[in-house]
Write an enzyme that holds these catalytic residues in place. Structure first.
Site, PDB file in Angstrom:
ATOM      1  N   CYS A  72     -15.344   0.938 -17.884  1.00 38.61           N
ATOM      2  CA  CYS A  72     -15.022  -0.387 -17.331  1.00 38.61           C
ATOM      3  C   CYS A  72     -14.377  -1.295 -18.383  1.00 38.61           C
ATOM      4  O   CYS A  72     -14.991  -1.603 -19.410  1.00 38.61           O
ATOM      5  CB  CYS A  72     -16.296  -1.018 -16.769  1.00 38.61           C
ATOM      6  N   CYS A 107     -16.226  -4.592 -18.981  1.00 38.65           N
ATOM      7  CA  CYS A 107     -17.439  -4.369 -19.780  1.00 38.65           C
ATOM      8  C   CYS A 107     -17.095  -4.314 -21.268  1.00 38.65           C
ATOM      9  O   CYS A 107     -17.831  -4.852 -22.113  1.00 38.65           O
ATOM     10  CB  CYS A 107     -18.127  -3.071 -19.361  1.00 38.65           C
ATOM     11  N   CYS A 126       0.346   3.504   3.014  1.00 40.86           N
ATOM     12  CA  CYS A 126       0.980   2.913   4.203  1.00 40.86           C
ATOM     13  C   CYS A 126       2.474   3.238   4.224  1.00 40.86           C
ATOM     14  O   CYS A 126       3.036   3.560   5.276  1.00 40.86           O
ATOM     15  CB  CYS A 126       0.785   1.400   4.226  1.00 40.86           C
ATOM     16  N   CYS A 162       0.832  -1.217   0.000  1.00 38.32           N
ATOM     17  CA  CYS A 162       0.000   0.000   0.000  1.00 38.32           C
ATOM     18  C   CYS A 162       0.863   1.261   0.000  1.00 38.32           C
ATOM     19  O   CYS A 162       1.663   1.477   0.913  1.00 38.32           O
ATOM     20  CB  CYS A 162      -0.928  -0.031   1.216  1.00 38.32           C
TER      21      CYS A 162
END
Length: 498
Positions: A406, A409, A64, A61
Site C-alpha cells: 500500500c 501506508c 466498457c 472504463c
C-alpha cells in the site's frame, strides 16, 4: 495581408473538420442500435418494454470500451430477431445518472441488467461478452423461462450430459404446483435451464409410473438426477440451488469446475476445505473418506470443497497456510471463525468434523511469527500478540492496519515513527502496526476495509477509528483527546489522601 488571409482560411478549414467530426459522431449515434438512456428518459423507456437490457458504463472504463462494439453488434442482430430484443446503455459516470446507478446497485463497470415487465423484475446479466454469445444468451432469456418437452428427441436436445437441467413433470399445465414451478423458473432463469412435460417417459431415466407433479434435476455429477415434490416456492428454489452443487466441490485447474467453486464461496453455509496433493500416495483414500463425510453431514449447514495444492496457492496465502501442513482441512464460518486440522490422515477426517460440529475444536488464527526483537519506536503487532499488546496491556494504543504493497501506508510510516518518538518517554502510550494481509483481525472490534486503517484503543477499552489528516500534529491531537489518564489521576488522588 496574405498571411492574415491564410490564417483565416486555416481556421475555417479546422472548424469545418470539427463540424464534420461532430456530424459524423451524431450520425453514428443516430444509426446506433443501442438506445441511449439517462435520468430524463430512463423510467419512461423501461416501462414500455417487457424485456430490455441496460448496460451501465463509464467512458473511461477499459472493459466498457472493449464491450462497446460487441454490444452494438449484438443489438443489431437482436433487433431483427423474431421477437426484437432491445439493448440500451446509461453513462453511470454522469452526475445526473448516479442516482440510477445507486438504485440499480452498480458497483463496477460495465454492469448489465436484464429488466422485465416494465422494470418490475431485475436480473443480472450472466452471459458472454462477445456479440454472438450475447445475442444467443439474450434470445434464450427473452423467450419462455421453461420449454415444453414433447418427445424423447426434444429431451435429448435440451438435457445434455455436461450441464444442469431442471424439468417439471405435471399431469396438466395448470394449478398451484405448475404456477409455483414457473415462478421459480423465471426467477432462476439466468443461472439454470428449465423444462416442463406431461410425460416422464420422454426424459432420460424416466419411468412410466411417474405422473407428477414432480421436479427432476439432472446433473453431470454425483447421483446424476434427483427428484423433489415440495412445490412451495422457497423450498423449490432452495432445492434447485443446493442440488445443483456437487456433494464435494473440486477446486483444481479444470475450468468446468470454476462455476461450482464460485457458488461454493457464495454459499451462506460454513465451508470445509480440504487441501491436498491430488497425486499423493493417500489421495484416493482421502477423497473416498471425504466423500463419506460429505454425505454424512449433508444438509447440516456445512459444505465441502476438495482443493489441489497446485491450484490453491491463493487460498493458502489468504488463510496463512503452509504446504508442509498438507493434507489439511480448514473450516470457515460466516462470522469469520476458522478451524484447522493439519497433516491429517484419512481416518482423522470424520472424527474431526464431528468434533467441530459439537463445538469441541479450538478456533484457528492466522498470525505471523511473534517478532524476537520489537524495539523500534512503532511496535509490531501480530495476531498472536494482539491481546497482550492492545487489549490487555492497560495502555493507550494507536494501531495501524496496513498492507505491505500500500502506497499510502508507506507514506504514513515515517509520520507514525515521528509520533512514536514524541511519546517515547510516555509509558502509557503505544504506537503500533499490524500487517492486515498476514494476520487475522477481530472484525467485531475493528472494521478494516482499506489501507491504512488506524484505530485508537484507550487504556479503559474505548475504541475510536481515526479519520483525520495523516499528519504528526493531527494524530497527536487525536491521541491526546482520546487517551485515558485514569491511572495518573488515581496516583494523584492517592497522594492527596496521604
Amino acid at each position: 495581408m496574405a498571411s492574415f488571409r491564410g490564417s483565416i482560411w486555416y481556421c475555417i478549414f479546422v472548424l469545418s473538420l470539427i463540424a464534420v467530426a461532430i456530424s459524423a459522431a451524431e450520425s453514428e449515434e443516430e444509426q446506433s442500435s443501442v438506445l441511449t438512456l439517462d435520468s430524463t428518459n430512463f423510467t419512461d423507456t423501461i416501462s414500455k418494454h417487457d424485456f430490455i437490457v441496460v448496460e451501465f458504463y463509464a467512458p473511461w472504463c477499459g472493459h466498457c470500451k472493449k464491450l462497446r462494439p460487441e454490444y452494438e453488434k449484438a443489438a443489431s442482430i437482436l433487433k431483427s430477431h423474431d421477437i426484437p430484443v432491445v439493448l440500451a446503455k446509461v453513462d453511470a459516470n454522469e452526475e445526473a445518472n448516479k442516482e440510477l446507478a445507486t438504485q440499480y446497485d452498480i458497483k463496477g463497470f460495465p454492469t448489465l441488467k436484464i429488466l422485465r415487465n416494465g422494470g418490475k423484475s431485475i436480473q443480472e446479466y450472466k452471459g458472454p461478452r462477445e456479440a454472438d454469445g450475447i445475442a444467443e444468451y439474450l434470445k434464450k432469456q427473452s423467450g419462455p423461462a421453461s420449454v415444453e418437452i414433447k418427445s424423447t428427441e426434444a429431451a435429448n436436445t435440451f438435457i445434455g450430459d455436461k450441464k444442469i437441467f431442471i424439468v417439471g413433470v405435471f399431469p396438466k399445465f395448470s394449478g398451484e404446483e405448475y404456477e409455483n414451478y414457473m415462478s421459480v423458473a423465471d426467477k432462476l432463469r439466468s443461472d439454470y435451464e428449465f423444462g416442463h412435460t406431461l410425460d416422464a417417459k420422454h426424459l432420460p431415466q424416466g419411468e412410466s409410473s411417474v405422473t407428477g407433479p414432480v421436479v427432476r434435476l439432472f446433473k453431470p455429477f454425483d447421483e446424476l438426477f434427483v427428484d423433489f415434490k415440495d412445490f412451495n416456492v422457497d423450498a423449490l428454489e432452495k432445492f434447485v440451488e443446493e442440488s445443483s452443487m456437487p456433494v464435494v466441490t473440486v477446486f483444481n485447474s479444470d475450468p468446468s469446475n470454476h462455476p461450482f467453486v464460485i457458488k461454493f464461496f457464495n454459499s451462506p453455509d460454513a465451508k470445509a476445505m480440504l487441501f491436498m496433493n491430488f497425486n499423493g500416495e493417500a489421495a484416493d483414500s482421502i477423497k473416498s473418506k471425504y466423500q463419506e463425510v460429505a454425505h454424512q453431514f449433508k444438509g447440516e449447514g456445512i459444505i465441502l470443497l476438495l482443493g489441489d495444492v497446485e491450484a490453491s496457492q491463493g487460498a493458502f496465502q489468504y488463510f496463512g497456510l503452509k504446504e508442509d501442513q498438507v493434507p489439511l482441512i480448514i473450516i470457515q464460518t460466516n462470522d469469520g471463525q476458522k478451524y484447522l486440522k493439519a497433516n491429517l490422515e484419512p481416518d482423522h477426517i470424520a472424527p474431526w468434523v464431528k468434533a467441530y460440529k459439537e463445538g469441541k475444536v479450538q478456533a484457528y488464527r492466522k498470525s505471523e511469527p511473534i517478532p524476537e526483537v520489537n524495539n523500534e519506536p512503532v511496535k509490531v503487532v501480530v495476531a498472536d500478540t494482539l491481546q497482550d499488546i492492545v487489549f490487555n496491556s492497560g495502555k493507550n494504543v494507536l494501531l495501524e492496519f496496513y498492507a505491505p504493497w500500500c502506497g499510502h501506508c508507506k507514506q504514513l510510516a515515517p509520520i507514525l515513527d515521528e509520533v512514536a518518538v514524541s511519546y517515547k518517554s510516555d509509558a502509557d502510550i503505544v504506537i503500533a502496526k499490524l500487517d492486515a494481509t498476514a494476520n487475522d483481525i477481530p472484525s467485531d472490534t475493528f472494521d478494516v476495509r482499506g489501507y491504512p486503517t488506524v484505530y485508537f484503543r484507550s487504556a479503559s477499552g474505548k475504541v475510536e477509528q481515526y479519520d483525520g489528516d495523516r499528519t504528526k500534529d493531527d494524530i497527536i491531537s487525536f491521541i491526546e483527546k482520546n487517551r485515558d489518564k485514569a491511572a495518573q489521576q488515581e496516583s494523584a488522588n492517592g497522594k492527596d489522601e496521604l
